[in-house]
Design an enzyme around this catalytic site. Structure first.
Site, mmCIF file in Angstrom:
data_model
loop_
_atom_site.group_PDB
_atom_site.id
_atom_site.type_symbol
_atom_site.label_atom_id
_atom_site.label_comp_id
_atom_site.label_asym_id
_atom_site.label_seq_id
_atom_site.Cartn_x
_atom_site.Cartn_y
_atom_site.Cartn_z
ATOM 1 N N SER A 215 -1.275 13.533 -11.117
ATOM 2 C CA SER A 215 -1.704 14.138 -12.376
ATOM 3 C C SER A 215 -1.779 15.645 -12.213
ATOM 4 O O SER A 215 -2.040 16.156 -11.107
ATOM 5 C CB SER A 215 -3.085 13.604 -12.775
ATOM 6 O OG SER A 215 -3.645 14.356 -13.824
ATOM 7 N N TYR B 41 -11.921 11.335 -10.293
ATOM 8 C CA TYR B 41 -10.492 11.244 -10.594
ATOM 9 C C TYR B 41 -9.724 12.343 -9.867
ATOM 10 O O TYR B 41 -8.686 12.085 -9.248
ATOM 11 C CB TYR B 41 -10.282 11.367 -12.100
ATOM 12 C CG TYR B 41 -8.866 11.113 -12.562
ATOM 13 C CD1 TYR B 41 -8.368 9.818 -12.659
ATOM 14 C CD2 TYR B 41 -8.028 12.170 -12.913
ATOM 15 C CE1 TYR B 41 -7.068 9.588 -13.087
ATOM 16 C CE2 TYR B 41 -6.727 11.938 -13.344
ATOM 17 C CZ TYR B 41 -6.253 10.646 -13.428
ATOM 18 O OH TYR B 41 -4.970 10.419 -13.857
#
Length: 253
Positions: free
Chosen positions: A144, A157
């Site tokens: 990401s 995350y």
């Protein structure tokens, strides 16, 4: 462009979102695909049926990547059923709950790290014997853009994806001599279930299509646009590419 014709590809999280798009793309390119899913058997069955209806070959295996026992059973199943593996795509993922570091539940941190980093490490480790047998093998980690800027209220995350990228970069160097290509694909916001939850939570936007006008090229990134990059990386057109991180965010950051 030479395609993955006849190669066997395993995609974690392959029953939905980006993982489903990758499975569809690789199957369309001629690969036999194994979709790994955690609990939504119905979506996995539909994904397999759609690929087969289009003339491809697909299988589904239930396994939670954060469960070491499931990881071992997955590797045993692939070895028993196929005896080979050419492409491994780590796409299974979960979001963190948007808490500050001060308020993060340690159990949440442990689970997010397990899904994004510890599980991929274990699965890769267990499948290395098969990958090393291939004339060419590819491992792609779907990360990401969050690792570029590490926003607040998402430490689990961000930490999970950063650890995943560390694994990928290390693996690329260790396995290059075995003919393995290891690369990272880092999308921004993508029109998936997780992406829709993200824009609702972070922006108060209930329909992700409202973001089209504010996005590069007039639309939010689609899962297929991420899958196209993965398709390139595992093709012969990328025969001299490894240890790279490709951002797919339209230049947003």
């Amino acid at each position: 462009m030479t395609t993955p014709q006849g190669r066997l590809a395993l995609i974690t999280g392959g029953n939905r979102g980006i993982g489903r798009a990758i499975a569809d793309r690789l199957a369309a390119d001629g690969a036999e695909v194994v979709l790994v899913y955690r609990r939504d058997e119905d979506s996995a069955a539909k994904a397999v049926a759609a690929i087969e209806a289009a003339g491809g070959r697909a299988h589904a295996i239930r396994a939670s990547v954060d469960d070491p026992g499931d990881c071992a059973a997955l590797a045993e199943r692939v070895t028993a059923d196929h005896g080979r593996l050419d492409i491994l795509v780590h796409c299974a993922g979960i979001a963190s709950r948007g808490q500050s570091v001060a308020d993060t539940d340690p159990a949440e941190l442990a689970r997010v790290m397990a899904v994004h980093a510890l599980g991929p490490h274990r699965i890769t480790q267990l499948l290395l014997p098969l990958l090393r047998r291939a004339a060419r093998s590819d491992v792609v980690f779907v990360s990401s853009v969050v690792t570029d800027h590490m926003p607040p209220f998402g430490a689990p995350y961000g930490m999970g994806k950063a650890a995943m990228e560390a694994l990928a970069r290390t693996l690329a160097k260790e396995e290059r001599g075995n003919g393995m290509h290891v690369n990272i694909v880092a999308p921004g916001v993508v029109d998936t279930e997780m992406g829709r939850r993200l824009v609702r939570a972070a922006m108060g936007v209930h329909d992700i299509r409202e973001r089209d006008a504010h996005s590069p090229y007039g639309h939010v990134c689609s899962p297929e646009e991420v899958a196209d990059v993965v398709g390139f990386l595992v093709s012969e057109a990328a025969s001299y590419i490894t240890d790279q991180r490709i951002v797919v965010d339209g230049g947003t950051f």
